[in-house]
Design an enzyme around this catalytic site. Sequence first.
Site, PDB file in Angstrom:
ATOM      1  CB  CYS A   1      -0.995  -0.001   1.151  1.00 57.99           C
ATOM      2  SG  CYS A   1      -0.372  -0.588   2.716  1.00 57.99           S
TER       3      CYS A   1
ATOM      4  CD  GLU B   1      -0.295   7.537  10.072  1.00 62.91           C
ATOM      5  OE1 GLU B   1      -0.101   8.347   9.130  1.00 62.91           O
ATOM      6  OE2 GLU B   1      -1.210   6.686  10.060  1.00 62.91           O
TER       7      GLU B   1
ATOM      8  CE  LYS C   1      -5.188   3.737   3.679  1.00 62.33           C
ATOM      9  NZ  LYS C   1      -4.290   4.883   3.904  1.00 62.33           N
TER      10      LYS C   1
ATOM     11  CG  HIS D   1      -0.960   4.255   6.130  1.00 63.12           C
ATOM     12  ND1 HIS D   1      -1.072   4.124   4.766  1.00 63.12           N
ATOM     13  CD2 HIS D   1      -0.969   2.989   6.637  1.00 63.12           C
ATOM     14  CE1 HIS D   1      -1.130   2.839   4.447  1.00 63.12           C
ATOM     15  NE2 HIS D   1      -1.088   2.134   5.561  1.00 63.12           N
TER      16      HIS D   1
ATOM     17  CG  PHE E   1       1.281  -5.668   5.306  1.00 65.82           C
ATOM     18  CD1 PHE E   1       1.093  -4.955   6.479  1.00 65.82           C
ATOM     19  CD2 PHE E   1       0.373  -6.676   5.001  1.00 65.82           C
ATOM     20  CE1 PHE E   1       0.036  -5.234   7.320  1.00 65.82           C
ATOM     21  CE2 PHE E   1      -0.695  -6.962   5.840  1.00 65.82           C
ATOM     22  CZ  PHE E   1      -0.867  -6.242   7.006  1.00 65.82           C
TER      23      PHE E   1
ATOM     24  CG  HIS F   1      -5.968   0.265   2.549  1.00 70.65           C
ATOM     25  ND1 HIS F   1      -5.165   0.705   1.529  1.00 70.65           N
ATOM     26  CD2 HIS F   1      -5.122  -0.176   3.519  1.00 70.65           C
ATOM     27  CE1 HIS F   1      -3.896   0.533   1.862  1.00 70.65           C
ATOM     28  NE2 HIS F   1      -3.848   0.005   3.067  1.00 70.65           N
TER      29      HIS F   1
END
Length: 422
Positions: free
Chosen positions: A169, A319, A341, A308, A407, A346
């Site tokens: 992502c 975060e 989001k 994010h 990831f 996402h």
Amino acid sequence: MTDRAGQRRVVVTGLSILDPLGGDTESVMTRALAGESSIRLHEGEDEALGMRTPAVFFDPVDFEARLGKAVCRVTDPFARLALLAAREAWAAAGLPEREKTSDPRAGVHWGTALGGINTFENGYRAFWKEGRRRLSPMSVVMGMNNAAAAQIGMHFGLSGQASTSSVACASAAIAIGEGYRQIRDGEMDRMVVGGSDLPLALGVLRAWEAMHMLAPCDDAGAPRACRPFHVDRAGLVLAEGAACLILESREVAERRGAPILAEISGYGASNDASHVVRPDRDGQVRAITAALDQAGLTPSSVGYINAHGTATTEGDATEVAAIREVFGDELAARLPISATKAVHGHAMGATGAIEAAITILALDRERLPPTAGLDVLDPACDGVDHIRGAPRKATGIKAALSNSFAFGGSNAVLAFTRSGGH
């Protein structure tokens, strides 16, 4: 026109976000500012193996009418979305549909996490469920991850370079950052950058389900299924999506009288090098710091961060901790932050481009979108100025960041400044 150490300044002259509900870029931004979710209940087509899950997905698109039969015969939907997004952004930048000759000073860098996964899944279905013994001879070129970049390059005659980033992502954010670097360093004059993904293939959905990371919901609760920073957040919501930016050197853009939406002034990337799934605060700190340093920005000059914010328990808190580390508790407490989001979901490799485009529009219009549905904040996510409820007016805002953390531990942060300069 150059900046520090002879580096060229890079501006955004056009952008697009494809609206899965059938509107346009303005429709997406309007919903983001209003905190109106595009999330609906998705029901798989396969009665035996399908699943019901909250998701963002496109209403039927007549690709043949918009792209032609010849293009559709050799492209997966992720490449078709890429072409539509690129065409819209190209037109917004005031560029002609196609130059008479190919341009070796123009290129494309696209992001995708899954590429043509739907082409391959349909192939498996044709073999194992329908009993077919042959597939289309175009299956390989439809399914390959660089198909979107290739199609965009051919459509616009971009002969400088056609590259693809596939970094989960963070894919689109890295594609944007690398396109920025090429213009900044004098290798290119213009880059088409962005990302596209359609992650609602059955195998992908079942894989995410196995990780227990998808948000649950019933029919009525789908629009509020993704709740970043909320005390009751329960997972992410997958989305189909595509977005595109047109990047140009400021000199080239000004010479042709192009509209300038913002300047991309910094790009920071890092690798956690610690865990394939668990986010790392220090890695995120390095990416944010690198973006600020590249842009020549002080922490106090940043007026907004598009986080994010995936609505996972560990990810959101990590975060916020990284932001507090970079900006310090006093500045962080006054720093407006939201996670969009909550409204657009996402979209995997496309998300960084969607959020970058929203960040640019927020900066340009001096209106910051809220984190939709954030009525009860998790104490673990406190310490920053969360935008809640209504959009926030931000008169005089100079700079904003867009965070993408993937990831595998790959982090990318983009810094944007208002077109007038730092």
